[in-house]
Write an enzyme that holds these catalytic residues in place. Structure first.
Site, mmCIF file in Angstrom:
data_model
loop_
_atom_site.group_PDB
_atom_site.id
_atom_site.type_symbol
_atom_site.label_atom_id
_atom_site.label_comp_id
_atom_site.label_asym_id
_atom_site.label_seq_id
_atom_site.Cartn_x
_atom_site.Cartn_y
_atom_site.Cartn_z
ATOM 1 N N LYS A 1 14.912 3.757 3.383
ATOM 2 C CA LYS A 1 15.242 2.640 4.273
ATOM 3 C C LYS A 1 15.386 1.327 3.490
ATOM 4 O O LYS A 1 16.332 0.565 3.697
ATOM 5 C CB LYS A 1 14.123 2.527 5.320
ATOM 6 N N LEU B 1 0.834 -1.204 0.000
ATOM 7 C CA LEU B 1 0.000 0.000 0.000
ATOM 8 C C LEU B 1 0.868 1.253 0.000
ATOM 9 O O LEU B 1 1.991 1.242 0.501
ATOM 10 C CB LEU B 1 -0.926 0.015 1.223
ATOM 11 N N CYS C 1 9.859 4.600 3.885
ATOM 12 C CA CYS C 1 10.302 3.318 3.329
ATOM 13 C C CYS C 1 11.296 3.364 2.179
ATOM 14 O O CYS C 1 12.205 2.540 2.139
ATOM 15 C CB CYS C 1 9.090 2.505 2.922
ATOM 16 N N LYS D 1 3.829 13.566 1.412
ATOM 17 C CA LYS D 1 2.998 13.589 0.206
ATOM 18 C C LYS D 1 1.608 14.007 0.660
ATOM 19 O O LYS D 1 1.360 14.096 1.872
ATOM 20 C CB LYS D 1 2.979 12.209 -0.482
HETATM 21 P P1 NAD Z 1 4.638 2.435 12.226
HETATM 22 O O1 NAD Z 1 5.809 2.960 12.959
HETATM 23 O O2 NAD Z 1 3.566 3.368 11.781
HETATM 24 O O3 NAD Z 1 3.936 1.291 13.099
HETATM 25 C C1 NAD Z 1 4.617 0.269 13.741
HETATM 26 C C2 NAD Z 1 3.993 0.048 15.111
HETATM 27 O O4 NAD Z 1 4.540 -1.131 15.693
HETATM 28 C C3 NAD Z 1 4.264 1.179 16.111
HETATM 29 O O5 NAD Z 1 3.022 1.714 16.540
HETATM 30 C C4 NAD Z 1 5.024 0.490 17.247
HETATM 31 O O6 NAD Z 1 4.690 0.997 18.536
HETATM 32 C C5 NAD Z 1 4.566 -0.950 17.107
HETATM 33 N N1 NAD Z 1 5.463 -1.934 17.701
HETATM 34 C C6 NAD Z 1 6.800 -2.064 17.553
HETATM 35 N N2 NAD Z 1 7.256 -3.148 18.218
HETATM 36 C C7 NAD Z 1 6.185 -3.714 18.805
HETATM 37 C C8 NAD Z 1 6.015 -4.871 19.632
HETATM 38 N N3 NAD Z 1 7.038 -5.667 19.938
HETATM 39 N N4 NAD Z 1 4.778 -5.155 20.077
HETATM 40 C C9 NAD Z 1 3.731 -4.348 19.752
HETATM 41 N N5 NAD Z 1 3.823 -3.267 18.984
HETATM 42 C C10 NAD Z 1 5.037 -2.944 18.508
HETATM 43 O O7 NAD Z 1 5.221 1.654 10.969
HETATM 44 P P2 NAD Z 1 4.483 1.401 9.570
HETATM 45 O O8 NAD Z 1 4.624 2.587 8.693
HETATM 46 O O9 NAD Z 1 3.122 0.846 9.835
HETATM 47 O O10 NAD Z 1 5.424 0.283 8.947
HETATM 48 C C11 NAD Z 1 5.439 -1.030 9.460
HETATM 49 C C12 NAD Z 1 6.185 -1.926 8.501
HETATM 50 O O11 NAD Z 1 5.491 -1.981 7.246
HETATM 51 C C13 NAD Z 1 7.603 -1.459 8.160
HETATM 52 O O12 NAD Z 1 8.408 -2.587 8.002
HETATM 53 C C14 NAD Z 1 7.433 -0.756 6.828
HETATM 54 O O13 NAD Z 1 8.609 -0.807 6.060
HETATM 55 C C15 NAD Z 1 6.352 -1.578 6.169
HETATM 56 N N6 NAD Z 1 5.523 -0.848 5.193
HETATM 57 C C16 NAD Z 1 5.114 0.414 5.458
HETATM 58 C C17 NAD Z 1 4.275 1.064 4.549
HETATM 59 C C18 NAD Z 1 3.809 2.470 4.792
HETATM 60 O O14 NAD Z 1 3.207 3.032 3.889
HETATM 61 N N7 NAD Z 1 4.025 3.068 5.952
HETATM 62 C C19 NAD Z 1 3.845 0.390 3.396
HETATM 63 C C20 NAD Z 1 4.273 -0.920 3.176
HETATM 64 C C21 NAD Z 1 5.112 -1.535 4.091
HETATM 65 C C1 UGA Z 2 5.642 3.620 -1.232
HETATM 66 C C2 UGA Z 2 5.206 2.656 -2.334
HETATM 67 O O1 UGA Z 2 4.524 3.399 -3.350
HETATM 68 C C3 UGA Z 2 4.305 1.569 -1.778
HETATM 69 O O2 UGA Z 2 3.985 0.626 -2.802
HETATM 70 C C4 UGA Z 2 5.034 0.851 -0.644
HETATM 71 O O3 UGA Z 2 4.188 -0.127 -0.069
HETATM 72 C C5 UGA Z 2 5.412 1.865 0.406
HETATM 73 O O4 UGA Z 2 6.257 2.884 -0.188
HETATM 74 C C6 UGA Z 2 6.198 1.296 1.540
HETATM 75 O O5 UGA Z 2 6.792 0.247 1.417
HETATM 76 O O6 UGA Z 2 6.205 2.001 2.548
HETATM 77 P P1 UGA Z 2 4.555 5.685 -0.004
HETATM 78 O O7 UGA Z 2 5.941 5.956 0.432
HETATM 79 O O8 UGA Z 2 3.490 5.658 1.017
HETATM 80 O O9 UGA Z 2 4.482 4.274 -0.760
HETATM 81 O O10 UGA Z 2 4.118 6.767 -1.088
HETATM 82 P P2 UGA Z 2 4.510 6.997 -2.631
HETATM 83 O O11 UGA Z 2 3.284 7.375 -3.346
HETATM 84 O O12 UGA Z 2 5.285 5.886 -3.182
HETATM 85 O O13 UGA Z 2 5.426 8.285 -2.538
HETATM 86 C C7 UGA Z 2 6.721 8.241 -1.974
HETATM 87 C C8 UGA Z 2 7.407 9.567 -2.193
HETATM 88 O O14 UGA Z 2 7.671 9.775 -3.573
HETATM 89 C C9 UGA Z 2 6.574 10.778 -1.754
HETATM 90 O O15 UGA Z 2 7.404 11.732 -1.159
HETATM 91 C C10 UGA Z 2 6.004 11.296 -3.058
HETATM 92 O O16 UGA Z 2 5.672 12.661 -3.023
HETATM 93 C C11 UGA Z 2 7.148 11.020 -4.003
HETATM 94 N N1 UGA Z 2 6.721 10.915 -5.416
HETATM 95 C C12 UGA Z 2 5.893 9.922 -5.812
HETATM 96 C C13 UGA Z 2 7.206 11.825 -6.346
HETATM 97 O O17 UGA Z 2 7.982 12.748 -6.006
HETATM 98 N N2 UGA Z 2 6.817 11.710 -7.653
HETATM 99 C C14 UGA Z 2 5.977 10.725 -8.077
HETATM 100 O O18 UGA Z 2 5.676 10.684 -9.286
HETATM 101 C C15 UGA Z 2 5.512 9.803 -7.128
#
Ligand code: NAD
Ligand code: UGA
Length: 477
Positions: free
Chosen positions: A287, A175, A284, A347
């Protein structure tokens, strides 16, 4: 894998953040017969998820509020009680944070797996019966092995120990913030990486409650983990590519919007992710790239590591070149200049500020003595204050050289401003009446549009000097 009965009745998700919250809300919505419980160590976050004022939910995502309102305390629960939720669960999703390590081996590159590890230990301790563990967090390749080894110290993994057994699957989340609910409701694909046929089938049947079967890809665990890193690397690379071209457009007289349109029409390239901007942010992309660079070096693939590292370096450069360009426009002096910043989230349509390009761009302006006023429709003043050492100051103090202030009132932001910088592409900013607002500004006034969202005609009659990313100085008086 024929005739397997769907046996999932209770789901627990560890980590109620940007992934856990929306993902479980969508599962609860589509699976009314399943109880879904989100657990988190952060008590405040759980209280916010349970807040009766739905505007106080910890995550802002279009459509999320409705799902929480509809399902909360019916089949969607938020709690800090890990023990009970885990022991009752048939499936445990691990959705905890996996940030870049800040110390020790791999510092600055490798992902810190301590939260994944502690989740696995908690599951090992409290699970009962057979439990399927699903890695939702983004993790380095072979993390499932780490989880298995922790679990196996408490029992056999899916091998008939009758008190506690486990299967471990990888099912990374794709997502994007701002469109999370749409992405979860209608994903391009979901991955299930694993070996245990029973577990794979149970997870697949769960997804099939709302996702067509042909979108569910079964892979081996390592392919699933690596596909997630690869997808983010490719997306980030596209942004660095278009940002590199934006810099080349500016001195040559080309317009990045026209170039994006021209190349996007090639079906092999496609139209998405071709918007030039101030550099990618979010928790992400950087990272996951760093993690991939670390893995490549670990396997002795220096050229591969160097290739992906350029994507990050270009991103850093894009942020720097924009702040430098703004400062140089004022002949190197922004002290005693009031600069209004529109947007702080990384964003639009999210309240997330992690790695937002706004952080480094604003910091650079503050270090050069600018007086910065920040507006964002969804990011609070408290959230912004985490990023700056410089104290913020009250609205009444007009001398705030090198410091910043927050406002929710665009009139206050524009009043006496020398420049406006658009850093997040919020829809609200598309409706600004530049002709009227510019009257509030000090002359000569400037607009720096780092997102390319303002059409030149919108500035007619305004006298604002205008710079747009990938086009350069369009109008100077
Ligand atoms: P986040 O920091 O928003 O949420 C993680 C939560 O986990 C925090 O609230 C933290 O308190 C909790 N936590 C940590 N250790 C814990 C434990 N032992 N028990 C209970 N709770 C615990 O992080 P996020 O953005 O939701 O990302 C989570 C994972 O998903 C990451 O690996 C990230 O790379 C991946 N991911 C994120 C996105 C995104 O759009 N944010 C999209 C795809 C994948
Ligand atoms: C991104 C990926 O799109 C997701 O598929 C993935 O799951 C997620 O990382 C994750 O692993 O966390 P996200 O970071 O939430 O999602 O948002 P994006 O829409 O990808 O944008 C990332 C950054 O790129 C933002 O700062 C956005 O403004 C920038 N961006 C995006 C641009 O500058 N130009 C574009 O055309 C698109």
């Amino acid at each position: 894998m024929n005739n397997i009965t769907f046996l999932i009745k209770k789901i627990c998700c560890i980590g109620a953040g940007y992934v856990g919250g929306p993902t479980m809300s969508v599962i609860a919505e589509n699976c009314p017969d399943i109880n879904v419980t989100l657990v988190d160590l952060d008590e405040k976050k759980i209280n916010d998820w349970n807040n009766s004022d739905l505007n106080k939910l910890p995550v802002y995502e279009p459509g999320l509020k409705n799902l929480v309102e509809k399902n909360r305390n019916i089949n969607l629960f938020f709690t800090t009680n890990l023990n009970q939720s885990i022991s009752e669960a048939d499936i445990v999703f691990i959705s905890v944070n996996t940030p870049t390590k800040t110390n020790g081996l791999g510092s600055g590159y490798a992902s810190d797996l301590k939260w994944v590890e502690s989740s696995a230990r908690t599951v090992a301790k409290y699970a009962s019966g057979h439990t399927i563990i699903v890695e939702k967090s983004t993790v380095p390749v072979r993390t499932a092995e780490l989880i298995k080894s922790i679990l196996s110290s408490s029992c056999n993994i899916s091998e008939g120990n009758n008190s506690k057994t486990f299967s471990v699957l990888s099912s990374p989340e794709f997502l994007a913030e701002g469109t999370a609910i749409k992405d979860l409701e209608n994903p391009d694909r979901v991955l299930i990486g694993g070996e245990d046929e029973y577990a794979i089938e149970q997870l697949s049947l769960l997804y099939q409650k709302w996702i067509p079967k042909n979108k569910i890809f079964i892979t081996n665990v390592w392919s699933s983990e690596l596909s997630k890193l690869t997808a983010n690397a490719f997306l980030a690379q596209r942004i660095s590519s278009i940002n590199a071209m934006s810099a080349l457009c500016e001195p040559t007289g080309a317009d990045i919007k026209e170039v994006s349109r021209a190349i996007g029409a090639d079906s092999r390239i496609g139209t998405k992710f071709l918007n030039a901007g101030p550099g990618f942010g979010g928790s992400c992309f950087q990272k996951d790239l760093l993690n991939m660079i670390y893995l490549s070096r670990f396997y002795g693939l220096e050229e591969v590591a160097n290739y992906w590292e350029q994507v990050i370096l270009l991103n850093e450069w894009q942020k720097k070149r924009i702040s430098k360009l703004i400062i140089e426009t004022f002949y190197g002096t922004v002290s005693l200049k009031k600069i209004g910043v529109l947007g702080f989230a990384f964003k639009s349509n999210t309240n997330d500020t992690r790695e937002s390009p706004s952080i480094s761009i604003v910091n650079e302006l503050l270090e050069n003595g600018a007086s910065v006023v920040i507006h964002d429709p969804k990011v609070s003043e408290k959230q912004i204050s985490k990023f700056f050492d410089n104290e913020k100051i009250g609205q009444s103090n007009s001398n705030f050289e090198g410091r910043w202030r927050y406002t929710s009132d665009l009139n206050l932001l524009f009043k006496d401003a020398d420049a406006i910088i658009i850093l997040t592409e919020w829809e609200d900013y598309l409706h600004i009446k530049w002709k009227i607002m510019s009257k509030l500004m000090r002359k000569p006034s400037w607009l720096f549009d780092t997102r390319g969202i303002v059409e030149e005609e919108k500035l007619n009659g305004s006298n604002i000097n205008f710079w747009r990313v990938g086009k350069g100085f369009i109008k100077t008086t």
